[in-house]
Design an enzyme around this catalytic site. Structure first.
Site, PDB file in Angstrom:
ATOM      1  N   CYS A   8       5.804  72.816 -32.442  1.00 56.42           N
ATOM      2  CA  CYS A   8       4.869  72.050 -31.607  1.00 56.42           C
ATOM      3  C   CYS A   8       3.437  72.134 -32.119  1.00 56.42           C
ATOM      4  O   CYS A   8       2.670  71.194 -32.007  1.00 56.42           O
ATOM      5  CB  CYS A   8       4.929  72.544 -30.173  1.00 56.42           C
ATOM      6  SG  CYS A   8       4.499  74.288 -30.026  1.00 56.42           S
ATOM      7  N   GLU A  63       3.736  61.854 -32.175  1.00 55.20           N
ATOM      8  CA  GLU A  63       4.321  63.116 -32.641  1.00 55.20           C
ATOM      9  C   GLU A  63       5.672  62.823 -33.283  1.00 55.20           C
ATOM     10  O   GLU A  63       6.562  62.262 -32.640  1.00 55.20           O
ATOM     11  CB  GLU A  63       4.524  64.078 -31.458  1.00 55.20           C
ATOM     12  CG  GLU A  63       5.074  65.425 -31.898  1.00 55.20           C
ATOM     13  CD  GLU A  63       5.523  66.326 -30.739  1.00 55.20           C
ATOM     14  OE1 GLU A  63       6.167  65.833 -29.803  1.00 55.20           O
ATOM     15  OE2 GLU A  63       5.226  67.532 -30.790  1.00 55.20           O
ATOM     16  N   LYS A  78      17.052  77.704 -18.486  1.00 50.30           N
ATOM     17  CA  LYS A  78      17.949  76.669 -19.004  1.00 50.30           C
ATOM     18  C   LYS A  78      17.562  76.374 -20.447  1.00 50.30           C
ATOM     19  O   LYS A  78      16.555  75.734 -20.713  1.00 50.30           O
ATOM     20  CB  LYS A  78      17.881  75.378 -18.182  1.00 50.30           C
ATOM     21  CG  LYS A  78      19.071  74.483 -18.536  1.00 50.30           C
ATOM     22  CD  LYS A  78      18.852  73.027 -18.293  1.00 50.30           C
ATOM     23  CE  LYS A  78      18.076  72.317 -19.373  1.00 50.30           C
ATOM     24  NZ  LYS A  78      18.722  72.263 -20.696  1.00 50.30           N
ATOM     25  N   GLU A  99       4.170  73.291 -21.258  1.00 48.60           N
ATOM     26  CA  GLU A  99       3.763  73.467 -22.671  1.00 48.60           C
ATOM     27  C   GLU A  99       4.384  72.314 -23.435  1.00 48.60           C
ATOM     28  O   GLU A  99       5.598  72.292 -23.648  1.00 48.60           O
ATOM     29  CB  GLU A  99       4.291  74.798 -23.215  1.00 48.60           C
ATOM     30  CG  GLU A  99       3.682  76.028 -22.580  1.00 48.60           C
ATOM     31  CD  GLU A  99       2.233  76.236 -22.965  1.00 48.60           C
ATOM     32  OE1 GLU A  99       1.771  75.622 -23.945  1.00 48.60           O
ATOM     33  OE2 GLU A  99       1.560  76.997 -22.270  1.00 48.60           O
ATOM     34  N   GLY A 119       8.531  71.601 -23.730  1.00 48.98           N
ATOM     35  CA  GLY A 119       9.286  70.479 -24.288  1.00 48.98           C
ATOM     36  C   GLY A 119       8.369  69.319 -24.592  1.00 48.98           C
ATOM     37  O   GLY A 119       7.155  69.490 -24.762  1.00 48.98           O
ATOM     38  N   SER A 120       8.950  68.137 -24.616  1.00 48.67           N
ATOM     39  CA  SER A 120       8.185  66.960 -25.035  1.00 48.67           C
ATOM     40  C   SER A 120       7.275  66.449 -23.912  1.00 48.67           C
ATOM     41  O   SER A 120       7.488  66.770 -22.737  1.00 48.67           O
ATOM     42  CB  SER A 120       9.145  65.853 -25.454  1.00 48.67           C
ATOM     43  OG  SER A 120       9.915  65.477 -24.340  1.00 48.67           O
ATOM     44  N   GLY A 146       7.988  66.436 -19.982  1.00 41.89           N
ATOM     45  CA  GLY A 146       7.040  67.271 -19.243  1.00 41.89           C
ATOM     46  C   GLY A 146       6.418  66.521 -18.072  1.00 41.89           C
ATOM     47  O   GLY A 146       6.242  67.082 -16.985  1.00 41.89           O
TER      48      GLY A 146
HETATM   49  P1  NAD Z   1      12.756  67.848 -24.492  1.00 37.34           P
HETATM   50  O1  NAD Z   1      11.594  67.529 -23.644  1.00 37.34           O
HETATM   51  O2  NAD Z   1      13.691  66.774 -24.865  1.00 37.34           O
HETATM   52  O3  NAD Z   1      13.667  68.979 -23.781  1.00 37.34           O
HETATM   53  C1  NAD Z   1      13.145  70.233 -23.400  1.00 37.34           C
HETATM   54  C2  NAD Z   1      14.052  70.847 -22.351  1.00 37.34           C
HETATM   55  O4  NAD Z   1      13.988  70.051 -21.165  1.00 37.34           O
HETATM   56  C3  NAD Z   1      15.542  70.905 -22.738  1.00 37.34           C
HETATM   57  O5  NAD Z   1      16.090  72.105 -22.249  1.00 37.34           O
HETATM   58  C4  NAD Z   1      16.119  69.702 -21.983  1.00 37.34           C
HETATM   59  O6  NAD Z   1      17.492  69.828 -21.688  1.00 37.34           O
HETATM   60  C5  NAD Z   1      15.290  69.743 -20.717  1.00 37.34           C
HETATM   61  N1  NAD Z   1      15.214  68.489 -19.974  1.00 37.34           N
HETATM   62  C6  NAD Z   1      15.352  67.219 -20.432  1.00 37.34           C
HETATM   63  N2  NAD Z   1      15.174  66.329 -19.414  1.00 37.34           N
HETATM   64  C7  NAD Z   1      14.903  67.066 -18.300  1.00 37.34           C
HETATM   65  C8  NAD Z   1      14.616  66.729 -16.950  1.00 37.34           C
HETATM   66  N3  NAD Z   1      14.556  65.474 -16.535  1.00 37.34           N
HETATM   67  N4  NAD Z   1      14.389  67.723 -16.079  1.00 37.34           N
HETATM   68  C9  NAD Z   1      14.411  69.002 -16.480  1.00 37.34           C
HETATM   69  N5  NAD Z   1      14.690  69.398 -17.741  1.00 37.34           N
HETATM   70  C10 NAD Z   1      14.920  68.429 -18.647  1.00 37.34           C
HETATM   71  O7  NAD Z   1      12.165  68.587 -25.777  1.00 37.34           O
HETATM   72  P2  NAD Z   1      12.952  69.053 -27.103  1.00 37.34           P
HETATM   73  O8  NAD Z   1      13.322  67.837 -27.882  1.00 37.34           O
HETATM   74  O9  NAD Z   1      13.996  70.049 -26.748  1.00 37.34           O
HETATM   75  O10 NAD Z   1      11.788  69.860 -27.869  1.00 37.34           O
HETATM   76  C11 NAD Z   1      10.842  69.251 -28.695  1.00 37.34           C
HETATM   77  C12 NAD Z   1       9.529  69.015 -27.953  1.00 37.34           C
HETATM   78  O11 NAD Z   1       9.064  70.240 -27.404  1.00 37.34           O
HETATM   79  C13 NAD Z   1       8.434  68.534 -28.877  1.00 37.34           C
HETATM   80  O12 NAD Z   1       7.712  67.497 -28.251  1.00 37.34           O
HETATM   81  C14 NAD Z   1       7.545  69.758 -29.062  1.00 37.34           C
HETATM   82  O13 NAD Z   1       6.211  69.473 -29.375  1.00 37.34           O
HETATM   83  C15 NAD Z   1       7.674  70.419 -27.719  1.00 37.34           C
HETATM   84  N6  NAD Z   1       7.367  71.858 -27.810  1.00 37.34           N
HETATM   85  C16 NAD Z   1       6.184  72.322 -27.264  1.00 37.34           C
HETATM   86  C17 NAD Z   1       5.840  73.689 -27.378  1.00 37.34           C
HETATM   87  C18 NAD Z   1       4.560  74.241 -26.796  1.00 37.34           C
HETATM   88  O14 NAD Z   1       4.441  75.469 -26.683  1.00 37.34           O
HETATM   89  N7  NAD Z   1       3.579  73.422 -26.436  1.00 37.34           N
HETATM   90  C19 NAD Z   1       6.714  74.559 -28.048  1.00 37.34           C
HETATM   91  C20 NAD Z   1       7.892  74.045 -28.589  1.00 37.34           C
HETATM   92  C21 NAD Z   1       8.216  72.693 -28.460  1.00 37.34           C
END
Ligand code: NAD
Length: 495
Positions: A303, A399, A194, A269, A246-247, A251
């Site tokens: 990230c 962050e 997704k 991650e 993601g965030s 997470g």
């Molecule tokens: P986000 O957490 O808002 O979303 C990430 C994904 O999760 C999206 O596809 C979103 O639709 C989905 N999502 C949202 N709510 C959900 C739920 N309740 N259940 C399942 N899926 C859900 O993150 P973002 O704004 O897309 O990305 C930025 C964040 O990602 C930053 O905090 C960044 O540090 C982190 N990030 C981490 C890494 C790593 O490798 N550690 C790499 C890239 C980005």
């Protein structure tokens, strides 16, 4: 400065009705909820897609389950590697089309989409393909003495866990998607990915290329939607593993939901607030060049990027002035303009978040440069350097995921270690020095998944990557990913 001409293939692709890629086929989906996709350089809608319904998610997981038990299980490890290499070749051959698509949805500079997002996806995919023939268990001799002269031997099998739900953010949707797709397929799992609702298109095109490469129907599916679709995936009883990037707040919710669903294993991650330490002996010009490259690439939406800089007090003035001078020279422009060096933020919500940080910085901090919106359509801000208002300044702890570097002076290395570790996060860190013995003394004291010396954000497929503390659970790359995508089965034999 002008935008590059879009390829006809990109224009045609944008005009298609978009939804999902399920069981080897493009599907527009059955939901009537349409989500707009915006070009961050203009703020204009470039495409739209059908949000996944629960039925779409179920259909994708069922397809993945069939392929896991059937078509993909029948492909030999050697052939799996050949297929993944073929997919890498196809991504490379269609690189310009994929780079343009990604830039249109994410606001990533076209140079970065070509040179990093697509080119590195190919490199990582080829690296993972090599693992297909090298995933093995172990043999061992049981340790207990026999009772009546009987003998025992034992071995382990590495078995794929099953259907993986790959949930991907918007900042590197192709590369992070490929890390999960390749990890799943090479270990014999199948996957439903997704993408983020902000960047839904490029992985759909890659799913088509995967069919061309020989990935059987159902082994690699894409469902597009918001967090609701992600949640439906995690809750599905046939999903065996969640691979989330993601965030931190999402997470934590994802980890809890996976546990509640079926004790489903989850790798997370997550975000970071990564420190970089510039020691007293640092070469200021080299550090400016390095920080410029790493903290501001993709407008800081990385990230692993350094967001808090601890600079030896003797070097703060020279470093911040030179960094500000270099940032003010950057050409700000459309992500499709090859001459632009600094582009837009990825979406309107993120722009608002960054403007909020600017407002706080303007009232509470010394702004060395930036902290302003750029007056043009799209989501542009200036690259920013701020002096921290003491060690407790929230700008050293939250962050921002934007082009904001917050600088605090330090005086000695004991204080430095305390400052660097003063965070719930532990994704990455870097030390900038000409004295390697100092670096070696500091490395074991730093709480981070990766520590770099004289560089930052350098990912290599052979080197494990992941977060410690609240930055995540699990590791990608190297051989470390194998543990997370396979189940270890022990076999004992009496003879
Ligand atoms: P986000 O957490 O808002 O979303 C990430 C994904 O999760 C999206 O596809 C979103 O639709 C989905 N999502 C949202 N709510 C959900 C739920 N309740 N259940 C399942 N899926 C859900 O993150 P973002 O704004 O897309 O990305 C930025 C964040 O990602 C930053 O905090 C960044 O540090 C982190 N990030 C981490 C890494 C790593 O490798 N550690 C790499 C890239 C980005």
């Amino acid at each position: 400065m002008t935008d590059i001409q879009l390829l006809p293939a990109v224009v045609d692709f944008l005009a298609r009705p978009h939804g999902h890629f399920i069981d080897g086929q493009y599907r527009s989906g059955d939901s009537d909820r349409l989500i707009d996709v915006y070009n961050p350089s203009t703020g204009q809608v470039v495409s739209r897609f059908h949000d996944a319904s629960a039925a779409d998610v179920d259909s994708a997981v069922q397809g993945a389950r069939r392929a896991f038990k059937g078509a993909w299980a029948e492909v030999s490890p050697y052939e799996k590697g050949v297929i993944l290499n073929r997919l890498a070749d196809l991504i490379e051959a269609n690189g310009e089309e994929l780079a343009q698509l990604e830039t249109l949805c994410s606001g990533k500079s076209i140079n970065l989409s070509r040179g990093l997002e697509i080119a590195q996806s190919v490199v990582f995919l080829r690296y993972f393909a090599g693992w297909a023939t090298k995933i093995t268990g172990q043999t061992m001799t049981p340790s207990l003495p026999s009772f009546n002269g009987e003998r025992y031997t034992a071995f382990t099998l590495r078995e794929p866990v099953g259907v993986v739900a790959g949930i991907v953010p918007w900042n590197f949707s192709v590369m992070i998607g490929i890390w999960k797709i390749a990890s799943a397929l090479v270990t014999g799992c199948t996957i439903v990915v997704k993408p983020s609702e902000f960047t839904p298109l490029t992985l759909l095109r890659i799913a088509e290329l995967a069919v061309q490469a020989g990935v059987p129907a159902g082994a690699f599916n894409v469902v597009n939607g918001t967090g609701r679709a992600g949640q439906a995936l995690i809750d599905h009883c046939d999903v065996a593993k969640v691979a989330f990037t993601g965030s931190v707040p999402t997470g934590i919710a994802v980890g809890k939901a996976a546990m509640a669903a079926n004790l489903t294993r989850a790798t997370l991650e997550l975000g970071g607030k990564n420190p970089a330490a510039l020691l007293a002996d640092v070469d200021v010009d080299a550090a400016v060049a390095g920080i410029l490259q790493t903290a501001y690439v993709h407008q800081g939406q990385v990230c692993a990027s350094p967001e808090r800089l601890y600079v030896h007090r003797s070097k703060v003035e020279a470093f911040t002035q030179k960094l500000a001078a270099a940032l003010q020279q950057l050409k700000i422009g459309s992500a499709l303009d090859q001459d632009a060096q600094f582009g837009p933020l990825a979406n309107q919500a993120h722009l608002q978040k960054i403007l909020g940080y600017f407002e706080r910085a303007r009232s509470n901090n010394t702004v060395v440069c930036g902290a302003r919106q750029v007056e043009r359509p799209g989501y542009f801000v200036e690259p920013t350097v701020i002096l921290a208002n003491g060690a407790d300044d929230p700008l050293l702890h939250e962050e921002t995921f934007g082009p904001i570097v917050c600088v605090l002076p330090f005086d000695d290395e004991e204080q430095l270690v305390t400052l660097m570790n003063d965070s719930p996060f532990g994704l990455t860190a870097s030390i900038w020095t000409n004295d390697l013995s100092k670096a070696f003394r500091l490395i074991p004291q730093i709480e981070a998944g990766t520590v770099w010396v004289n560089m930052h954000t350098f990912l290599d497929p052979a080197v494990p990557f992941g977060g410690s503390k609240a930055s995540g659970v699990g590791r990608e790359f190297g051989s470390a990913f194998i543990d997370d995508y396979t189940e270890l089965k022990s076999v004992m034999i009496r003879f």
